[in-house]
Structures are given as structure tokens and as C-alpha cells.
Design a protein around this motif. Sequence first.
Motif, PDB file in Angstrom:
ATOM      1  N   ASN A 295      24.068  35.556  39.754  1.00 12.87           N
ATOM      2  CA  ASN A 295      24.351  36.991  39.751  1.00 12.87           C
ATOM      3  C   ASN A 295      25.727  37.225  40.356  1.00 12.87           C
ATOM      4  N   PRO A 296      26.693  37.715  39.576  1.00  9.90           N
ATOM      5  CA  PRO A 296      28.060  37.881  40.086  1.00  9.90           C
ATOM      6  C   PRO A 296      28.106  38.838  41.274  1.00  9.90           C
ATOM      7  N   ALA A 297      28.854  38.456  42.295  1.00  9.60           N
ATOM      8  CA  ALA A 297      29.021  39.271  43.493  1.00  9.60           C
ATOM      9  C   ALA A 297      30.502  39.449  43.761  1.00  9.60           C
ATOM     10  N   GLY A 298      30.866  40.621  44.245  1.00  9.94           N
ATOM     11  CA  GLY A 298      32.263  40.914  44.512  1.00  9.94           C
ATOM     12  C   GLY A 298      32.429  41.787  45.738  1.00  9.94           C
ATOM     13  N   ARG A 299      33.648  41.828  46.225  1.00  9.88           N
ATOM     14  CA  ARG A 299      33.992  42.710  47.339  1.00  9.88           C
ATOM     15  C   ARG A 299      34.732  43.908  46.755  1.00  9.88           C
ATOM     16  N   TYR A 300      34.009  45.022  46.660  1.00 13.05           N
ATOM     17  CA  TYR A 300      34.579  46.197  46.017  1.00 13.05           C
ATOM     18  C   TYR A 300      35.728  46.755  46.843  1.00 13.05           C
ATOM     19  N   TYR A 301      35.546  46.865  48.132  1.00 17.23           N
ATOM     20  CA  TYR A 301      36.632  47.116  49.069  1.00 17.23           C
ATOM     21  C   TYR A 301      36.231  46.514  50.400  1.00 17.23           C
ATOM     22  N   ASP A 302      37.015  46.740  51.459  1.00 19.59           N
ATOM     23  CA  ASP A 302      36.898  45.916  52.653  1.00 19.59           C
ATOM     24  C   ASP A 302      35.499  45.871  53.246  1.00 19.59           C
ATOM     25  N   ARG A 303      34.749  46.979  53.215  1.00 16.57           N
ATOM     26  CA  ARG A 303      33.445  46.999  53.876  1.00 16.57           C
ATOM     27  C   ARG A 303      32.279  47.138  52.908  1.00 16.57           C
ATOM     28  N   CYS A 304      32.493  46.910  51.627  1.00 15.03           N
ATOM     29  CA  CYS A 304      31.449  47.109  50.619  1.00 15.03           C
ATOM     30  C   CYS A 304      31.407  45.932  49.656  1.00 15.03           C
ATOM     31  N   PHE A 305      30.215  45.324  49.528  1.00 20.47           N
ATOM     32  CA  PHE A 305      29.972  44.270  48.549  1.00 20.47           C
ATOM     33  C   PHE A 305      29.178  44.847  47.383  1.00 20.47           C
ATOM     34  N   ILE A 306      29.443  44.322  46.187  1.00 18.59           N
ATOM     35  CA  ILE A 306      28.717  44.716  44.982  1.00 18.59           C
ATOM     36  C   ILE A 306      28.131  43.472  44.337  1.00 18.59           C
TER      37      ILE A 306
END
Length: 430
Positions: A295-306
Motif C-alpha cells: 500500500n503506497p505511503a507518502g508524506r503529504y507535508y511535514d506533519r501528515c502522512f497519507i
Amino acid sequence: MNAAEIIIWSAAVGSMGLVVVLAAAEALYSRSLASVQSLIYLGMYWLFFALMCGLPSVLLPAASAPWIYIAQVLIGPLRSAMGFYGGKHWLASSRRDRLTDISFRGTTWLCVIGGPLCLLLPTGLQLQASAALTIFSVCVMLWLTARAAQHGDRMAWGLTIASVLTLPLQIGLYWLILDYGTLSAPLQAGVALMGLLSISLIAGLLWLRNHHSRQILRNPHTRRDPVTHLYGGVAMVQKIVRAQRRLTRTRRDGALMAVQLFEPERLLAQVGHYGLNDIYSQLAKRMLRHTGVVNPAGRYYDRCFIVLIETLHSPRWIRTLGLRVASSLRKPLEVTSLSGERIKINADIGVGLVHLSGAGKDVDQLLHEVQAVAVASRSMRSRAALLDEITRQAIAVEHAELGASWHAMHTARTHPPRALEPRRQRRTAV
């Protein structure tokens, strides 16, 4: 078996043995469970090829013929069982698709039980039954890997191709061992080449996924983002768009997860920038252990993971996944403080979940909704919330009414049950 055939099969067995040796070196180097499982499967694949090609009857004395025959009956189903056991974890079927998971489990047990049961049949039917079971399992694997590839796992296409190569290999080997007819030397060379290509492709795919998992969970120097080493925001948006297209085609359901860290400034005052980056890195590792590398995971911005969870076999798995991630991320983190001491810190996090389907929703809207749900989860006991599709309000996942299947859930939302009207009392004439 003439001299040319012995040369063909000896070269093929030796070449495939080299692949197994490389897998053994990888297992010793990485010392991971996945690499050991890969080595066991590739070793059983090589043993299946070596036993069925006819070389044992030429090289070993006649006294060992009964043991060779028993091994020939058992090796096909047992190798298939190991392949299904490893493929279940490799494709993360328990997280993604109920039908695929049940098929993997069922076929694994069918091969484990069916192989020894073949020895109870009359002698003339034992090897034939083993061949039928083994070839059937390859066809099932071909279907399951193609299904997983259609659900967004690109590496599964490689296993599909490997299954296509394995099918004529097994047919050719059983054709030879059952003595249905002679095959010319070029045909035997083609069967041997199929085996070499198949095991090489499988070994390469196993190494790629194991190496990718090790990069994400262990190696801090080869990931994508400088801190968390996850995908960036732009890459995640593109993956969500492509996932919605696939969901439209496959008519499946998934979810979008957001993990929000609150008040990082408070942590910054205790541990500094280096310690804060260590906190982000540890949170990302814990999150991936539950969501899986598929399941792809990313850092949307500094304090939020998606996290994009493209396929879920049931709505109730959303509750399970949300609670597991929230519980894991709330456990104490050990970091270095500004004074150089190792201290334990509890991160203030929230987990938000939004249902994802092929309805073609705007990506910006989806990202805004899942972040808002993650923020709303801060006021909830479990720190995990789900967006209710009817009220459009964030509710705690433990209180969400989730059906046993997506179809039942959609039906309940489309046709809600009517409230029972009070029975009217009949008026009597006075």
C-alpha cells in the motif's frame, strides 16, 4: 536418456542451482524471514526440477528407486503449497482481497493434504494424481496473480508471467516422467529453458520485493524522502488518481488514510530538529508495519502522512486497521533529547480514514476530507476516526456501523430501513 539429453538436463539443473546458491547468499546477508522463505521455495523448485527431469534414474543406483518415486509424487504438491504460502504474504492478500486470501489458504491446504493422499491411490495413479494437483495449482496461481495485478500490484504481473512459463514446464516434465511419449531434444531443451527462465524471474521478483521492504523498514539511506523516505505529495496524488481508475474498472473498494502529528513544536523544544526527524521516521516505520509495503505511503507535508489502501476485502477491516495503526503510533518513542539523553515521548497523533471507490472524486477533496477526519480524531478515545458517507461527519471507528461486505454496506446506505409506524387504534362507534 541419450548423451544430448543428459547434457541438456544437467546444464539446466546446474544453472537453476546457481540461482538457489545466490538466494542462499542473500538469505545469509539479509538474515530476514522473507529471504529464508524465498530460499526454501526456490530450493524446492530446484528439487522438483531435478527429480522430474529424469537425471536421478540415470545417476543414482536402482536401490534408491522407491524413495525417488515417493519424492516425485510428493515434491510437486508440496512445492506448490510452499509457493501459495509465500505468495499469500508476498501479495498481502489478507489485507487486500477476501476471495484471493481464501483461495490462497484453501489451495495451500489442498496441496499439503492432497500430496500425501496421492500415495494412498493405486500405484499407477499416484503420479498422475500428483501431476493433476500440481498443474491445477499453477492455474490457480496464474489466476490469483493476474487478479492481484488488476488490483494495482504491478509486481504481480511478473508472477503472472512466471506462472505462464511454469505451466508448460510442468506439463513437459510430467509428460516425460509418466512416459506418455518421447520428446525430441529441441523440445526438451525448450522445457528446460522454461524452467530456467521461470525460476530466474521468480527469484528476481522475490528479491525486489524483499529488498524494497528492507529499504523502507530498515535502511535509512536509500529511501525517497530525506526524513521519512516515503513518497512525496505529488507522487501520492498521481497514485490516488490511478487507483480510482482501477477501482472503477474492477468495482472494488478501498480507503485513504491520513496520520496527523499534532503540536510538533512542543516536541521540537524537547528534542530539537534531529530528534523530531527521528520521531517522524519511527512513526513512518510503525505505520508501514501495519499497512504493508504493497500500500503506497507518502508524506503529504511535514506533519501528515497519507496511505493509499487500494483494496479492502471488507468494511470491517477499516476499523481493524485504524485501531491498529492508532494504537501502535501512540506507544512511547525513544529519542535523543537536546541534552543527549535517551528519553521516551508519546506522540500526539490522529488517524483519519475515508472510503475510496471508483466514483471519481476530486483528489483535493479526498485529501482535505481525510485530513479533517484525522484532526477530528484527536478528540476521540481511540484516536482513529472514519468519515460517515451519509452525515459527512467524522465518527470514531469503534462506533462506526460497518457491514460484513461492501455490497451490504452500499445497499444499507442506498435503501435505509424504514422506521416502524405506530399501529393506529381502530375507532369504535359509540
